[in-house]
Design a protein around this motif. Structure first.
Motif, PDB file in Angstrom:
ATOM      1  N   MET A  41      99.638 -23.724  40.576  1.00 40.33           N
ATOM      2  CA  MET A  41      99.523 -22.432  39.906  1.00 40.33           C
ATOM      3  C   MET A  41     100.372 -22.485  38.654  1.00 40.33           C
ATOM      4  SD  MET A  41     100.117 -20.282  43.314  1.00 40.33           S
ATOM      5  CE  MET A  41     101.060 -19.014  42.534  1.00 40.33           C
ATOM      6  N   ARG A  42      99.947 -21.745  37.635  1.00 39.21           N
ATOM      7  CA  ARG A  42     100.716 -21.799  36.395  1.00 39.21           C
ATOM      8  C   ARG A  42     101.796 -20.719  36.408  1.00 39.21           C
ATOM      9  NH1 ARG A  42      99.770 -18.360  32.349  1.00 39.21           N
ATOM     10  NH2 ARG A  42      98.326 -16.702  32.851  1.00 39.21           N
ATOM     11  N   GLY A  43     102.969 -21.059  35.906  1.00 36.52           N
ATOM     12  CA  GLY A  43     104.068 -20.104  35.825  1.00 36.52           C
ATOM     13  C   GLY A  43     104.464 -19.882  34.379  1.00 36.52           C
ATOM     14  N   HIS A  44     105.711 -19.451  34.174  1.00 34.32           N
ATOM     15  CA  HIS A  44     106.201 -19.216  32.813  1.00 34.32           C
ATOM     16  C   HIS A  44     106.166 -20.506  32.009  1.00 34.32           C
ATOM     17  CE1 HIS A  44     107.405 -15.146  33.392  1.00 34.32           C
ATOM     18  NE2 HIS A  44     108.056 -15.459  34.493  1.00 34.32           N
ATOM     19  N   GLY A  45     105.928 -20.354  30.704  1.00 33.32           N
ATOM     20  CA  GLY A  45     105.981 -21.511  29.818  1.00 33.32           C
ATOM     21  C   GLY A  45     104.783 -22.429  29.921  1.00 33.32           C
ATOM     22  N   THR A  46     103.729 -21.964  30.584  1.00 37.43           N
ATOM     23  CA  THR A  46     102.527 -22.800  30.692  1.00 37.43           C
ATOM     24  C   THR A  46     101.293 -21.946  30.420  1.00 37.43           C
ATOM     25  OG1 THR A  46     102.301 -22.347  33.032  1.00 37.43           O
ATOM     26  CG2 THR A  46     103.522 -24.314  32.434  1.00 37.43           C
ATOM     27  N   TYR A  47     100.181 -22.589  30.129  1.00 35.34           N
ATOM     28  CA  TYR A  47      98.902 -21.892  30.034  1.00 35.34           C
ATOM     29  C   TYR A  47      97.799 -22.837  30.480  1.00 35.34           C
ATOM     30  CZ  TYR A  47      98.014 -24.334  25.599  1.00 35.34           C
ATOM     31  OH  TYR A  47      97.812 -25.277  24.645  1.00 35.34           O
TER      32      TYR A  47
END
Lengths: 310, 250
Positions: A41-47
């Motif tokens: 899953m993507r979290g902060h600082g990612t896209y």
């Protein structure tokens, strides 16, 4: 007039890096593929793009189970509930203050989230709204705790404990929020008699000890009683600061600057170590010299390493 | 068809570069302590400083609930060109440059993440020797990365021009001031090379459609080369400033 002047060429600038015994981790830069989307899953600082998780900041990756985050080296303060912050009052509004806390939106301190003289459960009346500027006005510094985070990311603060509230006399230093180590306690009284608040938002407050913590905590009742008498007396926090205290604060401020220049984490241990090591330099102003700053940071790191080894 | 003599008979340019060579790029992140992010970038003799403040609370007049407001200010130092000249901040040229900077950078910034916020980007040209816009975009990208602002990809900019070798068109990469002043076309491209998208395209003078492809692909190649250089600088900066979150307590 003859003073000590030191001028160095730009090419001979002091390199502030302190050799800490840590290995360099894997870094990610904006647009770089971190991993496939399928398992994570993507979290902060990612896209997400093309079924891949990509980094959007430059920093290190952190994985918590299936959640992938990339943390930048430095950024604005990202608040978490329970954090201790130091902030400056920007504006007095209806029923609330707007506080600058180095966050990406201004923080809010509601009138209902402060201790008013006369006990916890008092109703906030219209008179209290009128008198808000007597409690805190524009430019005042406060310490507070993050109570909750609004949906747009701005912080709601509260000062509903006697350890929080207006900060009277002292010095504030701004550093990067990522340099403040997260600890149980962010209020400290150093052996030199200076009280320090290491705000999670990177604002560090230093002041003489007496007025701030001790007197308030020791006799709660007495203080609240006296607050009732001279309610909102704006001079109650002022006292004479001795010369030795002023010097200690100045020395501490220079120590923080030295540690920050070498990008060392700040907590009470490193502060005390740096403060003690800085006595190698007799006068406070000598600590402003880049070589001295590096020396203090180096000695502090050395002492930290010896503790870690034990 | 004959234009100015930009290529020698050996195929070298006026400053001795080959047609596909960039000027030397040197850069440094985190040059100031006061702003949230800053960078210095040299591209040949073009020298640029960039500083980023924010994201912070947007001014009431600019506030947007959709995304972050990107605010750019481009200015040139009095001493930046050979002719000493006081340039007021609001003049036409720097206004236009500010707009172009904003277009290129807001294409790279993930604006949707920060509603009601604002990012201020200040760019100062210390020495202009051709390609000031490109150097500004590259420096601003580095400053944004230093500030920890989320970006989709690096935004890089590069110029290219065309010279004639006999009747062959030869595209010149990274145009210097002398080549710019000699006349001829100058194509400026700001792109996100790693996702193959173009953020800004501008051309001075006219160029026949047949030759556009050559010039364009050379400029894109330049952007890719610049991205590699910037990426290397960012990694070096990270390695230098990295502190392990320590674990000791007393």
């Amino acid at each position: 007039m003859s003073g000590h002047v030191s001028i160095t060429l730009a090419s001979e600038r002091v390199n502030h890096s302190v050799a800490a015994n840590n290995e360099i981790p894997r870094f990610f830069t904006p647009g770089e593929v971190v991993c496939d989307l399928h398992d994570f899953m993507r979290g902060h600082g990612t896209y997400v793009e093309d079924d891949k998780i990509k980094s959007s900041v430059a920093g290190v990756m952190q994985r918590v189970n299936k959640l992938i985050c990339v943390h930048p080296l430095k950024s604005r303060y990202v608040g978490e509930i329970g954090d201790v912050v130091v902030g400056r009052v920007l504006e007095v509004q209806q029923k609330r203050w707007r506080i600058e806390t180095n966050s990406r939106l201004d923080s809010i301190l509601m009138l209902s989230a402060v201790n008013l003289p006369g006990g916890e459960l008092r109703r906030r009346s219209a008179e209290d709204e009128m008198a808000m500027r007597q409690i805190l006005e524009e430019g005042d510094l406060i310490s507070a705790e993050v109570q909750s985070i609004y949906s747009d990311g701005s912080l709601a603060l509260h000062t509903r404990s006697l350890k929080y509230g207006k900060l009277w006399q002292g010095v504030m230093v701004k550093v990067f929020p990522s340099l403040i180590a997260r600890r149980k306690n962010h209020f400290h009284i150093l052996p030199c008699g200076i009280s320090v608040i290491l705000g999670n938002n990177g604002f560090i407050w230093m002041g003489p000890q007496a007025q701030n913590l001790v007197s308030r905590e020791k006799d709660d009742n007495l203080v609240s009683a006296s607050e009732n008498e001279d309610n909102y007396d704006c001079y109650k926090g002022l006292q004479t600061v001795t010369r030795s205290n002023r010097e200690a604060i100045a020395r501490l401020k220079n120590c923080i600057a030295a540690l920050v220049a070498s990008k060392m984490m700040l907590d009470v241990t490193t502060l005390i170590f740096a403060y003690e090591e800085s006595f190698k330099y007799e006068e406070v102003k000598e600590l402003l010299d880049p070589e001295a700053m590096l020396d203090v940071a180096f000695l502090t790191q050395h002492r930290l390493n010896t503790i870690m080894d034990e | 068809m004959p234009g100015p003599e930009l290529l020698s008979s050996q195929g070298l340019r006026l400053d001795g570069r080959r047609p596909d060579e960039l000027r030397r790029i040197r850069c440094k992140l985190g040059v100031f302590t006061q702003p949230d992010g800053s960078a210095y970038l040299e591209q040949g003799n073009t020298k640029v400083l960039a500083a980023v403040y924010g994201p912070h609370q947007a001014a009431k007049s600019k506030l947007s609930t959709e995304g972050v407001v990107v605010n750019c200010q481009y200015s040139m130092a009095t001493f930046s060109t050979s002719e000493r000249k006081n340039r007021p901040r609001g003049d036409r040229k720097s206004q236009e440059m500010s707009l172009h900077l904003r277009q290129a950078l807001s294409a790279a910034i993930k604006t949707e993440l920060y509603p009601r916020s604002q990012i201020d980007i200040y760019v100062e040209v210390l020495q202009a020797d051709g390609g000031a816009y490109c150097a500004s975009v590259n420096a601003a990208t580095l400053a944004l990365i230093d500030a920890g602002v989320p970006l989709k990809a690096y935004a890089c900019a590069c110029t290219s021009s065309v010279a004639w070798r006999g009747n062959h068109p030869e595209a010149l990469l990274d145009v210097g001031h002398v080549e710019e002043a000699a006349g001829g076309v100058c194509l400026t491209v700001a792109a996100l090379p790693s996702v193959d998208s173009i953020a800004l395209l501008e051309m001075s003078h006219r160029l026949h459609m047949d030759y556009f492809e050559v010039v364009m692909s050379r400029a894109m190649q330049g952007c890719k080369d610049i991205e590699i250089i910037l990426d290397k600088a960012v990694r070096e900066h990270l390695a230098e400033g990295w502190t392990k979150p320590d674990v000791i307590t007393i």
